[in-house]
Motif scaffolding. Structure first.
Motif, PDB file in Angstrom:
ATOM      1  N   GLN A  49       0.813  -1.223   0.000  1.00 10.29           N
ATOM      2  CA  GLN A  49       0.000   0.000   0.000  1.00 10.29           C
ATOM      3  C   GLN A  49       0.848   1.276   0.000  1.00 10.29           C
ATOM      4  O   GLN A  49       0.501   2.274   0.617  1.00 10.29           O
ATOM      5  CB  GLN A  49      -0.963  -0.001   1.192  1.00 10.29           C
ATOM      6  CG  GLN A  49      -1.879  -1.191   1.210  1.00 10.29           C
ATOM      7  CD  GLN A  49      -2.654  -1.315   2.509  1.00 10.29           C
ATOM      8  OE1 GLN A  49      -2.558  -0.483   3.388  1.00 10.29           O
ATOM      9  NE2 GLN A  49      -3.420  -2.375   2.626  1.00 10.29           N
ATOM     10  N   VAL A  50       1.975   1.228  -0.694  1.00  7.60           N
ATOM     11  CA  VAL A  50       2.880   2.379  -0.778  1.00  7.60           C
ATOM     12  C   VAL A  50       2.513   3.198  -2.018  1.00  7.60           C
ATOM     13  O   VAL A  50       2.547   2.668  -3.132  1.00  7.60           O
ATOM     14  CB  VAL A  50       4.353   1.917  -0.863  1.00  7.60           C
ATOM     15  CG1 VAL A  50       5.292   3.106  -1.011  1.00  7.60           C
ATOM     16  CG2 VAL A  50       4.721   1.081   0.353  1.00  7.60           C
ATOM     17  N   PRO A  51       2.155   4.464  -1.851  1.00 10.57           N
ATOM     18  CA  PRO A  51       1.856   5.292  -3.021  1.00 10.57           C
ATOM     19  C   PRO A  51       3.087   5.485  -3.913  1.00 10.57           C
ATOM     20  O   PRO A  51       4.220   5.481  -3.425  1.00 10.57           O
ATOM     21  CB  PRO A  51       1.430   6.635  -2.418  1.00 10.57           C
ATOM     22  CG  PRO A  51       1.073   6.336  -0.998  1.00 10.57           C
ATOM     23  CD  PRO A  51       1.928   5.167  -0.598  1.00 10.57           C
ATOM     24  N   GLN A  52       2.860   5.653  -5.196  1.00 14.85           N
ATOM     25  CA  GLN A  52       3.972   5.820  -6.135  1.00 14.85           C
ATOM     26  C   GLN A  52       4.792   7.064  -5.807  1.00 14.85           C
ATOM     27  O   GLN A  52       5.998   7.092  -6.019  1.00 14.85           O
ATOM     28  CB  GLN A  52       3.453   5.884  -7.571  1.00 14.85           C
ATOM     29  CG  GLN A  52       4.567   5.819  -8.591  1.00 14.85           C
ATOM     30  CD  GLN A  52       4.063   5.507  -9.975  1.00 14.85           C
ATOM     31  OE1 GLN A  52       2.900   5.148 -10.173  1.00 14.85           O
ATOM     32  NE2 GLN A  52       4.933   5.626 -10.950  1.00 14.85           N
ATOM     33  N   GLU A  53       4.173   8.076  -5.247  1.00 17.63           N
ATOM     34  CA  GLU A  53       4.888   9.298  -4.864  1.00 17.63           C
ATOM     35  C   GLU A  53       5.954   9.007  -3.806  1.00 17.63           C
ATOM     36  O   GLU A  53       7.032   9.597  -3.811  1.00 17.63           O
ATOM     37  CB  GLU A  53       3.896  10.354  -4.356  1.00 17.63           C
ATOM     38  CG  GLU A  53       4.538  11.631  -3.918  1.00 17.63           C
ATOM     39  CD  GLU A  53       5.229  12.409  -5.042  1.00 17.63           C
ATOM     40  OE1 GLU A  53       6.017  13.319  -4.719  1.00 17.63           O
ATOM     41  OE2 GLU A  53       4.997  12.131  -6.228  1.00 17.63           O
ATOM     42  N   VAL A  54       5.674   8.081  -2.898  1.00 21.63           N
ATOM     43  CA  VAL A  54       6.656   7.709  -1.873  1.00 21.63           C
ATOM     44  C   VAL A  54       7.855   7.039  -2.535  1.00 21.63           C
ATOM     45  O   VAL A  54       9.001   7.311  -2.175  1.00 21.63           O
ATOM     46  CB  VAL A  54       6.010   6.802  -0.796  1.00 21.63           C
ATOM     47  CG1 VAL A  54       7.040   6.247   0.155  1.00 21.63           C
ATOM     48  CG2 VAL A  54       4.933   7.582  -0.040  1.00 21.63           C
ATOM     49  N   PHE A  55       7.603   6.176  -3.517  1.00 23.87           N
ATOM     50  CA  PHE A  55       8.710   5.554  -4.253  1.00 23.87           C
ATOM     51  C   PHE A  55       9.541   6.629  -4.958  1.00 23.87           C
ATOM     52  O   PHE A  55      10.769   6.610  -4.915  1.00 23.87           O
ATOM     53  CB  PHE A  55       8.169   4.549  -5.275  1.00 23.87           C
ATOM     54  CG  PHE A  55       9.201   4.043  -6.241  1.00 23.87           C
ATOM     55  CD1 PHE A  55      10.193   3.158  -5.833  1.00 23.87           C
ATOM     56  CD2 PHE A  55       9.201   4.458  -7.565  1.00 23.87           C
ATOM     57  CE1 PHE A  55      11.160   2.695  -6.725  1.00 23.87           C
ATOM     58  CE2 PHE A  55      10.152   4.007  -8.466  1.00 23.87           C
ATOM     59  CZ  PHE A  55      11.126   3.118  -8.039  1.00 23.87           C
ATOM     60  N   ARG A  56       8.873   7.587  -5.596  1.00 27.55           N
ATOM     61  CA  ARG A  56       9.581   8.659  -6.303  1.00 27.55           C
ATOM     62  C   ARG A  56      10.457   9.458  -5.343  1.00 27.55           C
ATOM     63  O   ARG A  56      11.614   9.754  -5.642  1.00 27.55           O
ATOM     64  CB  ARG A  56       8.583   9.585  -6.997  1.00 27.55           C
ATOM     65  CG  ARG A  56       9.244  10.594  -7.919  1.00 27.55           C
ATOM     66  CD  ARG A  56       8.297  11.667  -8.394  1.00 27.55           C
ATOM     67  NE  ARG A  56       7.846  12.543  -7.335  1.00 27.55           N
ATOM     68  CZ  ARG A  56       8.584  13.492  -6.748  1.00 27.55           C
ATOM     69  NH1 ARG A  56       9.831  13.665  -7.109  1.00 27.55           N
ATOM     70  NH2 ARG A  56       8.084  14.252  -5.803  1.00 27.55           N
ATOM     71  N   ARG A  57       9.926   9.763  -4.171  1.00 28.63           N
ATOM     72  CA  ARG A  57      10.697  10.531  -3.190  1.00 28.63           C
ATOM     73  C   ARG A  57      11.864   9.718  -2.633  1.00 28.63           C
ATOM     74  O   ARG A  57      12.937  10.265  -2.384  1.00 28.63           O
ATOM     75  CB  ARG A  57       9.793  11.009  -2.063  1.00 28.63           C
ATOM     76  CG  ARG A  57       8.838  12.081  -2.528  1.00 28.63           C
ATOM     77  CD  ARG A  57       7.958  12.568  -1.417  1.00 28.63           C
ATOM     78  NE  ARG A  57       7.024  13.566  -1.921  1.00 28.63           N
ATOM     79  CZ  ARG A  57       6.101  14.139  -1.209  1.00 28.63           C
ATOM     80  NH1 ARG A  57       5.973  13.845   0.083  1.00 28.63           N
ATOM     81  NH2 ARG A  57       5.302  15.025  -1.736  1.00 28.63           N
ATOM     82  N   LEU A  58      11.651   8.419  -2.445  1.00 31.01           N
ATOM     83  CA  LEU A  58      12.755   7.553  -2.003  1.00 31.01           C
ATOM     84  C   LEU A  58      13.892   7.596  -3.024  1.00 31.01           C
ATOM     85  O   LEU A  58      15.063   7.733  -2.663  1.00 31.01           O
ATOM     86  CB  LEU A  58      12.267   6.117  -1.832  1.00 31.01           C
ATOM     87  CG  LEU A  58      13.340   5.064  -1.571  1.00 31.01           C
ATOM     88  CD1 LEU A  58      13.854   5.172  -0.139  1.00 31.01           C
ATOM     89  CD2 LEU A  58      12.795   3.674  -1.831  1.00 31.01           C
ATOM     90  N   CYS A  59      13.535   7.511  -4.302  1.00 27.33           N
ATOM     91  CA  CYS A  59      14.545   7.485  -5.367  1.00 27.33           C
ATOM     92  C   CYS A  59      15.313   8.791  -5.477  1.00 27.33           C
ATOM     93  O   CYS A  59      16.465   8.801  -5.897  1.00 27.33           O
ATOM     94  CB  CYS A  59      13.883   7.155  -6.703  1.00 27.33           C
ATOM     95  SG  CYS A  59      13.255   5.474  -6.775  1.00 27.33           S
ATOM     96  N   SER A  60      14.696   9.891  -5.106  1.00 32.81           N
ATOM     97  CA  SER A  60      15.375  11.184  -5.226  1.00 32.81           C
ATOM     98  C   SER A  60      15.936  11.685  -3.897  1.00 32.81           C
ATOM     99  O   SER A  60      16.529  12.766  -3.852  1.00 32.81           O
ATOM    100  CB  SER A  60      14.421  12.223  -5.817  1.00 32.81           C
ATOM    101  OG  SER A  60      13.319  12.411  -4.963  1.00 32.81           O
ATOM    102  N   ALA A  61      15.792  10.902  -2.825  1.00 30.09           N
ATOM    103  CA  ALA A  61      16.287  11.322  -1.507  1.00 30.09           C
ATOM    104  C   ALA A  61      17.815  11.332  -1.486  1.00 30.09           C
ATOM    105  O   ALA A  61      18.455  10.453  -2.076  1.00 30.09           O
ATOM    106  CB  ALA A  61      15.771  10.379  -0.423  1.00 30.09           C
ATOM    107  N   PRO A  62      18.426  12.317  -0.790  1.00 33.44           N
ATOM    108  CA  PRO A  62      19.885  12.347  -0.669  1.00 33.44           C
ATOM    109  C   PRO A  62      20.428  11.117   0.058  1.00 33.44           C
ATOM    110  O   PRO A  62      21.509  10.638  -0.241  1.00 33.44           O
ATOM    111  CB  PRO A  62      20.180  13.612   0.129  1.00 33.44           C
ATOM    112  CG  PRO A  62      18.897  14.351   0.270  1.00 33.44           C
ATOM    113  CD  PRO A  62      17.793  13.454  -0.154  1.00 33.44           C
TER     114      PRO A  62
END
Length: 90
Positions: A37-50
């Motif tokens: 139940q992880v929104p795609q936005e959370v995945f996107r933010r994980l990928c761009s996190a420092p």
């Protein structure tokens, strides 16, 4: 399936399955964790996190229910499953 490979840090790869909203995280110690139940936005933010591991600790680890990693995504190439070795009726 969306996938992101990280070259440094504890997380080595993140796989996201938009249909099921499952996030699979592959770690430097060869373990894998899955979250449902992880929104795609959370995945996107994980990928761009420092620092993806810090983002995981702060925003994912306690927020989403754990799941079972997708078998094809977690098994290294050439790995045999019990069904491969003994058949489905074993």
């Amino acid at each position: 399936m969306l996938s992101k490979t990280f070259t440094s840090g504890r997380i080595r790869r993140a796989d996201y399955h938009p249909e099921s909203q499952q996030l699979d995280l592959h770690w430097d110690n060869k373990s894998a964790l899955a979250y449902k139940q992880v929104p795609q936005e959370v995945f996107r933010r994980l990928c761009s996190a420092p620092n993806p591991a810090t983002y995981w600790e702060d925003r994912i680890a306690e927020e989403y229910p754990k799941g079972v990693p997708m078998t094809s995504a977690t098994a290294p190439a050439g790995t045999k499953t019990p069904n491969d070795l003994f058949g489905p009726d074993a």
